[in-house]
Design an enzyme around this catalytic site. Sequence first.
Site, PDB file in Angstrom:
ATOM      1  N   CYS A 172       0.841  -1.190   0.000  1.00 41.88           N
ATOM      2  CA  CYS A 172       0.000   0.000   0.000  1.00 41.88           C
ATOM      3  C   CYS A 172       0.882   1.249   0.000  1.00 41.88           C
ATOM      4  CB  CYS A 172      -0.905  -0.003   1.235  1.00 41.88           C
ATOM      5  SG  CYS A 172      -2.067   1.395   1.269  1.00 41.88           S
ATOM      6  N   ASP A 196       0.480   3.766   1.715  1.00 44.03           N
ATOM      7  CA  ASP A 196       0.459   4.346   3.066  1.00 44.03           C
ATOM      8  C   ASP A 196       1.888   4.631   3.572  1.00 44.03           C
ATOM      9  OD1 ASP A 196       0.310   4.531   6.024  1.00 44.03           O
ATOM     10  OD2 ASP A 196      -1.786   3.992   5.711  1.00 44.03           O
ATOM     11  N   ARG A 226       3.067   4.813   6.327  1.00 43.33           N
ATOM     12  CA  ARG A 226       3.495   4.083   7.532  1.00 43.33           C
ATOM     13  C   ARG A 226       3.969   2.672   7.227  1.00 43.33           C
ATOM     14  NH1 ARG A 226      -2.143   5.151  10.367  1.00 43.33           N
ATOM     15  NH2 ARG A 226      -2.683   4.598   8.215  1.00 43.33           N
ATOM     16  N   HIS A 230      -2.047  -4.064   5.023  1.00 41.33           N
ATOM     17  CA  HIS A 230      -1.812  -3.649   6.410  1.00 41.33           C
ATOM     18  C   HIS A 230      -3.132  -3.391   7.119  1.00 41.33           C
ATOM     19  CE1 HIS A 230      -2.508   0.800   5.913  1.00 41.33           C
ATOM     20  NE2 HIS A 230      -2.321   0.464   4.659  1.00 41.33           N
ATOM     21  N   CYS A 275      -5.864  -0.129   7.026  1.00 42.89           N
ATOM     22  CA  CYS A 275      -5.719   0.457   5.683  1.00 42.89           C
ATOM     23  C   CYS A 275      -6.910   1.373   5.381  1.00 42.89           C
ATOM     24  CB  CYS A 275      -5.628  -0.647   4.632  1.00 42.89           C
ATOM     25  SG  CYS A 275      -5.377  -0.016   2.950  1.00 42.89           S
TER      26      CYS A 275
HETATM   27 CO    CO Z   1      -3.406   1.157   3.076  1.00 42.95          CO
END
Ligand code: CO
Length: 223
Positions: free
Chosen positions: A42, A44, A46, A98, A101
């Site tokens: 992803c 993302d 993080r 994750h 998400c």
């Molecule tokens: Co995500």
Amino acid sequence: MRDFQELLQRNREWAERIEREEPGFFHALSQQQSPEFLWIGCSDSRVPANQVVDLAPGEVFVHRNVANVVSHSDLNCLSVVQFAVDVLKVKHIIVVGHYGCGGVGAVINGTRVGLADNWLRYVEDVRDQHVALLNENGLSPQQRHDTLCELNALEQAENITRSTVVKDAWARGQQISVHAWVYSLANGRVTDLQFGVEGKEVREERYQRAMQGIRDRAMHIGK
Ligand code: CO
């Protein structure tokens, strides 16, 4: 908040530190890359690929998009997979979802986020495919979200095993394993969904094994 100029300063310091610790590191890498892993994760911020598995530059080839989707009509993702398999000859392809998400959350909650709604239709397909499990009595909203994160990672990994690139590689006898993982933002740990497919003949059995694990976690122990 970081100042934009600070990034360039940090870059200089980082490059000097690496070169000091391992003289010749950048020169060697500039000559070739030979990563053994393809990470599809992803976007993302993080979930940074190299840091999560503590690997240096050069060790993992990476593709990231919103909600780690593998679509058979996405030339971007397929081009990455093709290059990784045919040219770099990676040994493992890992689809990494994750927990928490945002893309998966938008699907589970029916939230409109904008243009990405169209992209997230791929995750809606996963939700619809597993609606019975997700609607199981007793699942909390958190568990439904976590479970869809796991299901999405599994189904996208399954899509990899059905791509012409990977099927052709297996037919040639090339060794490639396809995995599905889910990363926890809360503790930094990865859950291996036990997909681990190294050829099309084991795909169905491993898929069922992974599904059993997802069901068990949803019903009994949470994540
Ligand atoms: Co995500």
